[in-house]
Scaffold this active site. Structure first.
Site, short mmCIF file in Angstrom:
data_model
loop_
_atom_site.label_atom_id
_atom_site.label_comp_id
_atom_site.label_asym_id
_atom_site.label_seq_id
_atom_site.Cartn_x
_atom_site.Cartn_y
_atom_site.Cartn_z
N ILE A 95 0.88 -1.17 0.00
CA ILE A 95 0.00 0.00 0.00
C ILE A 95 0.92 1.23 0.00
O ILE A 95 1.80 1.31 0.88
CB ILE A 95 -0.87 0.08 1.26
CG1 ILE A 95 -1.62 -1.24 1.50
CG2 ILE A 95 -1.83 1.25 1.19
CD1 ILE A 95 -2.36 -1.26 2.86
N VAL A 129 3.22 3.72 -5.09
CA VAL A 129 4.39 4.08 -4.30
C VAL A 129 5.07 2.81 -3.75
O VAL A 129 6.08 2.36 -4.27
CB VAL A 129 4.01 5.05 -3.15
CG1 VAL A 129 5.24 5.40 -2.32
CG2 VAL A 129 3.39 6.32 -3.73
N CYS A 130 4.46 2.21 -2.75
CA CYS A 130 5.15 1.12 -2.05
C CYS A 130 5.33 -0.12 -2.92
O CYS A 130 6.38 -0.75 -2.88
CB CYS A 130 4.41 0.78 -0.77
SG CYS A 130 4.34 2.23 0.30
N THR A 131 4.33 -0.45 -3.72
CA THR A 131 4.48 -1.61 -4.60
C THR A 131 5.39 -1.27 -5.77
O THR A 131 6.37 -1.96 -6.03
CB THR A 131 3.12 -2.08 -5.15
OG1 THR A 131 2.22 -2.27 -4.07
CG2 THR A 131 3.26 -3.39 -5.93
#
Ligand code: NAG
Ligand code: NAG
Length: 237
Positions: free
Chosen positions: A130, A134-136
């Site tokens: 999540i 961004v994070c992925t």
């Protein structure tokens, strides 16, 4: 930028070379759980709350069913982003757990996280996080650049809206990241229902996390156990 011929790059040259199906192999794969935090999950609007909670638990459980080296990471988990659900921590008590406390956004920029991924010795990485763009995707793109073969679990990556998810998925796909959901990843890791893990281990997993499939299996099981055809059914067979 470091350049290496990853399976994804080779596959993208398929029109000249002939197609190579880049498949998951449970012996070569590691699982990353990226910022699946309670606070951040409130940003996820492209899945319902119930659906998304199920998907992040299903993602973490892939590591259990297929015995994959698993790494957990969080961003500012004592701050606004909140804790990782306790169910995920309890599933992976031995897993390296890298807390990025108010520092790098891309987990790959954290030396402890990078070291933990490298220490798995695996070349295939399955990840979800999540938010998707961004994070992925930051981590997925960093891993591709580093020469890994990357699968992003799209069921367990969420963001503010469908458009942002589509943008992030397109960006990852252009870089050679494989986009798949829980069922596709589980089936590719299993390969054959006769394997171990195979039907005996994977059906109970699907019963918890993908009841759409287990309803098929339950209906069939009950029918075989104690079913009779009602009038009209025989002619459908
Ligand atoms: C998976 O990889 C291992 C070694 O990394 C290899 O021995 C095995 O044949 C591979 N399995 C499949 C189904 O390709
Ligand atoms: C099997 O079906 C019969 C009716 O056809 C029913 O009376 C019985 O309770 C069922 N048994 C089980 C174990 O479900």
């Amino acid at each position: 930028m470091k350049f290496s011929l990853t399976p994804a790059i080779l596959a993208s040259a398929a029109f000249v070379q002939g197609f190579t199906f880049d498949r998951l192999n449970k012996s070569d794969a590691a699982l990353l759980v990226v910022d699946h935090q309670i606070g951040l999950s409130q940003l996820v609007r492209d899945y319902s709350v119930v659906e998304f909670r199920n998907s992040i638990l299903a993602h973490a459980a892939l590591g259990k069913v297929f015995d994959l080296p698993t790494i957990l990471t969080t961003s500012a988990d004592t701050g606004p982003n909140g804790a990782l659900p306790k169910e995920i921590i309890e599933m992976h008590p031995e897993a390296p757990f890298i807390h990025r406390q108010g520092e790098v956004v891309d987990a790959w920029d954290n030396p402890d996280f990078r070291a933990a991924v490298k220490a798995t010795g695996k070349k295939q990485i399955i990840l979800a996080g999540i938010v998707t763009e961004v994070c992925t995707s930051f981590l997925a793109l960093s891993l591709i650049e580093e020469g890994y073969d990357v699968w992003a679990n799209t069921d367990a990556s969420g963001t503010f809206n469908d458009k942002l998810a589509a943008d992030a998925n397109r960006r990852m796909e252009q870089a050679g990241v494989h986009l798949m959901g829980v069922f596709g990843i589980a089936m590719d890791l299993m390969r054959d229902w006769r394997n171990t893990p195979g039907a005996a281990e994977v059906l109970p997993y699907l019963d918890v996390y993908l009841p759409q499939y287990s309803l098929v299996a339950r209906a069939h099981g009950y029918a075989v156990d104690n079913g009779t055809l009602i009038p009209g059914e025989a002619q459908l067979l």
